[in-house]
Design an enzyme around this catalytic site. Structure first.
Site, PDB file in Angstrom:
ATOM      1  N   THR A 329       0.593  -1.279   0.155  1.00  0.00           N
ATOM      2  CA  THR A 329      -0.024  -0.048  -0.115  1.00  0.00           C
ATOM      3  C   THR A 329       0.757   1.106   0.030  1.00  0.00           C
ATOM      4  O   THR A 329       2.021   1.086   0.984  1.00  0.00           O
ATOM      5  CB  THR A 329      -1.042   0.074   1.185  1.00  0.00           C
ATOM      6  OG1 THR A 329      -1.633   1.026   0.939  1.00  0.00           O
ATOM      7  CG2 THR A 329       0.406  -0.175   2.499  1.00  0.00           C
ATOM      8  N   ASP A 330       0.644   1.802  -0.185  1.00  0.00           N
ATOM      9  CA  ASP A 330       1.175   3.718  -0.444  1.00  0.00           C
ATOM     10  C   ASP A 330       0.378   3.930   0.894  1.00  0.00           C
ATOM     11  O   ASP A 330       0.233   3.559   1.478  1.00  0.00           O
ATOM     12  CB  ASP A 330       0.536   4.478  -1.978  1.00  0.00           C
ATOM     13  CG  ASP A 330      -0.792   4.838  -1.111  1.00  0.00           C
ATOM     14  OD1 ASP A 330      -1.836   4.440  -1.335  1.00  0.00           O
ATOM     15  OD2 ASP A 330      -0.993   6.333  -2.223  1.00  0.00           O
ATOM     16  N   LYS A 331       1.275   5.758   1.406  1.00  0.00           N
ATOM     17  CA  LYS A 331       1.588   6.247   2.810  1.00  0.00           C
ATOM     18  C   LYS A 331      -0.257   6.868   2.439  1.00  0.00           C
ATOM     19  O   LYS A 331      -1.236   7.130   3.201  1.00  0.00           O
ATOM     20  CB  LYS A 331       2.779   6.155   3.320  1.00  0.00           C
ATOM     21  CG  LYS A 331       1.878   6.820   4.156  1.00  0.00           C
ATOM     22  CD  LYS A 331       3.775   7.362   4.637  1.00  0.00           C
ATOM     23  CE  LYS A 331       4.160   8.934   3.874  1.00  0.00           C
ATOM     24  NZ  LYS A 331       3.533   9.972   4.703  1.00  0.00           N
TER      25      LYS A 331
END
Length: 887
Positions: A329-331
């Site tokens: 996942t991206d942040k």
């Protein structure tokens, strides 16, 4: 965009794109020619046609066999048989097409689009035109709040800052200028004289010349990479394909052998033998399998869309989430709120903590004993300074608090409202503002209060403000404050210093000399992009379910690791940067991907490489994201999950699933739902195959023994398809087994059916076949007609299915709470029995399916056969559970 445009001067850019005068821009004729040559300024997405979507539903080995059976029966002029088989094939296709088309239409409705109009200079006038009509060479004017309509080489800027997080992953706005860049290969974030399509202007204004439109922009290049990225089949589809091929090949080989045996021994005439073999194929082939799988998946997809804010673009996607080993996942915006929040205030004589997250001005400032702070002069002055040294606005629109400007400045506005417990601004009048500039790393504002006193408020980088404080106070302990700055930074927080000084009444402008003469230090603020509250619980559930979560972000490693620790990403967190990954060979790269939980300063290519490395290691991988830079990885992942609100249309187009509320916590629910769906699909297959094989065994045994056929092709299709759309519907509503989220993800290399499953299928199909054959022989030998005996055999198989359903529904014993956990099963069984009555007694049904009315004793025989099946399978369940427990 050409790589060298950022190296060209303004005059060179004008010459290259044939612009005589910046304020005149292109002529209408130039614009028309270029629009005709290059096409509209729109991203072109790869989308399957409706016909292709429909035809794709026939790409299944089981369907191929059924089509062949329909053709054979048609050639033999058994038109009713071929019609019913064809209808079965068509129903399967319609179910799959309907769901996929619905998901695609729903996605179109939520896809966000580029700005509808943009400001350009054309024919010597500044006008607004549709964004899609912008062409290369257009001179575009940008101001705060605009979305950049195409890639631009900036030629004039005034305090211009652009938010590029969707493209680069950086949460901060980037300061832009028109200076020529001399570096050969600067990264996107380092191209400060370029404005990229789809990014947003947060402050200031600027003018730029369009160097690329549509698919030629940086976004367009990523979109092309997305279209060229290979999609992998989901684990379920691979397993179903293998199962379908295995079943089809075995049945076809067996049918050929039986036909040759019958032909050799001249059991029947060629036409009768051929029809009998087709009947065996139709009976043995689980034609209900594609439809059942589609319906079970479709119901899961529908439930998620209605109740869980999730749009699934393809049916298998929701099941795939149930089998993932890793969620990448991206942040920014996914794990965090993408709303900078002040969490700490450090004053010379006190330290405070701030509650509440995001831009919503609700929360409190607490002392070191977690007690609300009573107003004091030092804190109030700090809050006022942070509010005033600011050129961002905080607005409440459509029930949501949003900023227009810099995220860091927005954090100070919210902090002021929390501390002062008011939504009103200070009663000051602005005299002059000096905007933030990275060259001097501070900003300031002179204000005048109601008494006429003027004050300079300054905030900026701690190293700058602390040095200015030292000029004012020789005893200022700069080392001690630098240590506090370092301590806050280690927790992943951005640290901003604040100062002030009274100025004379005749000061009406801010100069650097005025600020550099020194300020009085007020304190520090620790600011962070806070984790989303629902994420913490979701990560706990995923970790318990054996699903590893990896953060891939463009942010710096210190901040990313600190966020990961706050979220509870993993018990121990190791971080690595994209540059460090690039320096590794393939084996070391894969090892690093498996061992690290945080990947910082990554490029879109890094993200794609990470996903590929995880998949090469045998991991079923989900990828979540909302930015343009996430798109290739979303496309490559076993399941890509995009955010529906903040997600870019490139990301949503690349993903398999869209979360319409941007709630990462929905993933945990989806994993649970996916596991339930997989379990229920597996149960439906374990239910379907024995009954299908039983029908085939009955026909095969009959051919070998040269007896009358107990069942014909249409009766076999009735048993398979009607039970598939009635009895098997029970699996749609079957709740999850207990502790389903305490299990580890299933092995990606495991088959859908294990040895134990195959053994169970073999003995159950044999048991049902024996019941059918024995009943048919007994009845015909007792003087019953073939039609009546066949009708009883149909009911024997159906009631065997009904009673077997109670066994296969749950791993719990029959007489337990699980018996009544699915009320829909009882209604569905009632419907199936009603259909059997219609098949048995309604004249036109008798004509179509060659059935006849049966006496009450026929129903009793059918029920007894069902009880036999249930008893044997329940005994097997008890023995298997005890054996597993002892092992």
């Amino acid at each position: 965009m050409f790589m060298k445009d950022f190296k060209l001067s303004e005059k060179e850019i004008q010459k290259k794109y044939q612009i005589k005068d910046i304020e005149s821009g292109l002529t209408s004729s130039q614009a028309s020619e270029r629009l005709a040559q290059n096409g509209p300024n729109e991203l072109q997405f790869k989308k399957d046609s409706k016909l292709k979507l429909f035809l794709r539903q026939f790409n299944n080995v089981i369907i191929y066999v059924l089509i062949l059976s329909a053709i054979l029966t048609l050639l033999m002029r058994h038109y009713s048989d071929s019609t019913i088989i064809a209808l079965v094939v068509l129903v399967n296709a319609i179910i799959g097409y309907y769901q996929e088309a619905n998901a695609s239409n729903a996605l179109e409705k939520i896809r966000s689009i580029l700005s509808t109009t943009s400001t350009v200079y054309r024919d010597g006038k500044r006008i607004d035109i549709p964004t899609k009509d912008i062409v290369v060479g257009d001179v575009v004017f940008l101001e705060a709040g605009d979305r950049v309509p195409a890639d631009l080489r900036l030629i004039d800027t005034d305090n211009l800052r652009i938010q590029e997080s969707a493209l680069t992953g950086e949460s901060d706005s980037i300061e832009k200028n028109a200076d020529v860049i001399t570096a050969d290969n600067p990264s996107l974030a380092e191209q400060t004289n370029v404005a990229f399509s789809y990014t947003s202007v947060t402050s200031g204004s600027g003018t730029g010349i369009v160097t690329a439109t549509g698919n030629d922009t940086e976004i367009g290049q990523i979109s092309k990479e997305v279209n060229n990225t290979t999609e992998r089949k989901t684990p379920l589809m691979n397993e179903l394909d293998q199962l379908g091929k295995w079943v089809s090949y075995v049945i076809m080989i067996a049918s050929v052998i039986l036909f040759l045996i019958g032909l050799y021994f001249e059991t029947y005439s060629v036409s009768v033998l051929a029809l009998a073999v087709v009947a065996m194929v139709v009976g043995s082939i689980p034609e209900g399998l594609p439809a059942t799988t589609s319906v079970v998946l479709s119901r899961g997809v529908s439930d998620m869309a209605k109740n869980k804010h999730t749009i699934v673009k393809s049916l298998p996607a929701v099941e795939t989430l149930g089998s993932v080993d890793v969620v990448a996942t991206d942040k920014t915006g996914t794990l965090t709120q993408n709303e900078m929040t002040a969490t700490d205030v450090l004053l010379p004589n006190a330290t405070y903590h701030v509650t509440g997250t995001g831009y919503q001005p609700e929360g409190q400032i607490l002392d070191d004993k977690d007690q609300p702070v009573v107003h004091n002069k030092a804190l109030d002055l700090f809050l006022e300074a942070g509010f005033e040294a600011n050129d961002t606005t905080l607005n409440h629109e459509d029930g949501k608090w949003e900023i227009n400007g810099e995220p860091t400045d927005g954090a100070f506005l919210t902090l002021y409202h929390k501390g002062m417990q008011t939504k009103a601004a200070p009663k000051n009048q602005e005299v002059d503002l000096l905007p933030f500039d990275s060259a001097f790393r501070y900003m300031g504002k002179v204000v005048q209060n109601e008494a006429g006193q003027k004050t300079l408020f300054v905030k900026g980088s701690p190293d700058k403000i602390l040095a200015l404080a030292k000029k004012t106070d020789a005893n200022f302990d700069i080392d001690a404050w630098e240590a506090k700055v370092h301590a806050l930074s280690k927790t992943g927080k951005r640290v901003i210093a604040v100062g002030y000084k009274p100025v004379a009444a005749d000061v009406n402008e801010i100069s650097h000399d005025l600020i550099n003469s020194g300020v009085q230090f007020l304190g520090l603020a620790g600011i962070i992009d806070p984790p989303r509250e629902e994420v913490v619980q979701a990560l706990k559930e995923m970790n318990a379910a054996g699903v590893e979560v990896k953060m891939i972000t463009g942010d710096n490693p210190v901040t990313a690791k600190a966020i990961g620790e706050k979220l509870g990403l993993a018990p121990t967190i190791h971080a690595i940067t994209g540059a460090e990954l690039d320096a590794l060979d393939e084996a070391a790269f894969t090892k690093a991907v498996l061992e690290n939980q945080v990947f910082a300063r990554t490029t879109p290519q890094n993200k794609l490489q990470i996903i590929k490395a995880l998949q090469a290691s045998g991991k079923v991988t989900a990828m979540t994201g909302d930015g343009i830079n996430d798109a290739p990885a979303l496309k490559r992942a076993d399941i890509g999950v995009a955010m529906g609100i903040k997600g870019t249309d490139v990301a949503k187009d690349s993903a398999d699933m869209v979360l319409t509320d941007d709630n990462f916590g929905t993933l945990s629910t989806a994993i649970r739902e996916g596991r339930r769906i997989y379990d229920n699909i597996k149960k439906s297959i374990q239910f379907l195959l024995p009954t299908s094989f039983a029908e085939g065994l009955i026909i095969a045994f009959t051919i070998l023994t040269k007896n009358d056929m107990p069942l014909n092709a249409t009766q076999l299709l009735w048993i398979n398809m009607v039970s598939a759309i009635t009895i098997q519907f029970a699996f749609i509503f079957e709740p999850a087994e207990k502790n389903i989220m305490d299990k580890k993800p299933r092995d990606n290399n495991s088959s859908l059916l294990g040895k134990g499953d195959m053994y169970r299928i073999a003995y159950i199909s044999s048991l049902m076949a024996i019941c059918g054959i024995v009943v048919f022989d007994l009845l015909t030998n007792s003087g019953w007609s073939v039609e009546v005996a066949s009708t009883v055999v149909v009911n024997v198989i159906v009631f065997g299915k009904i009673f077997y359903l109670f066994n296969i529904r749950t791993s719990e014993p029959l007489f337990s709470k699980a018996l009544f956990s699915n009320p829909a099963a009882f209604w569905i069984i009632g419907l199936m029995i009603l259909l059997q009555v219609l098949l048995t007694y309604v004249p036109f049904m008798q004509d179509a399916f060659k059935t006849a009315s049966i006496p009450a004793s026929g129903w009793i025989i059918s029920i007894i056969a069902g009880i036999v099946v249930l008893s044997v399978t329940e005994i097997d369940k008890i023995i298997s559970k005890r054996f597993a427990a002892n092992r």
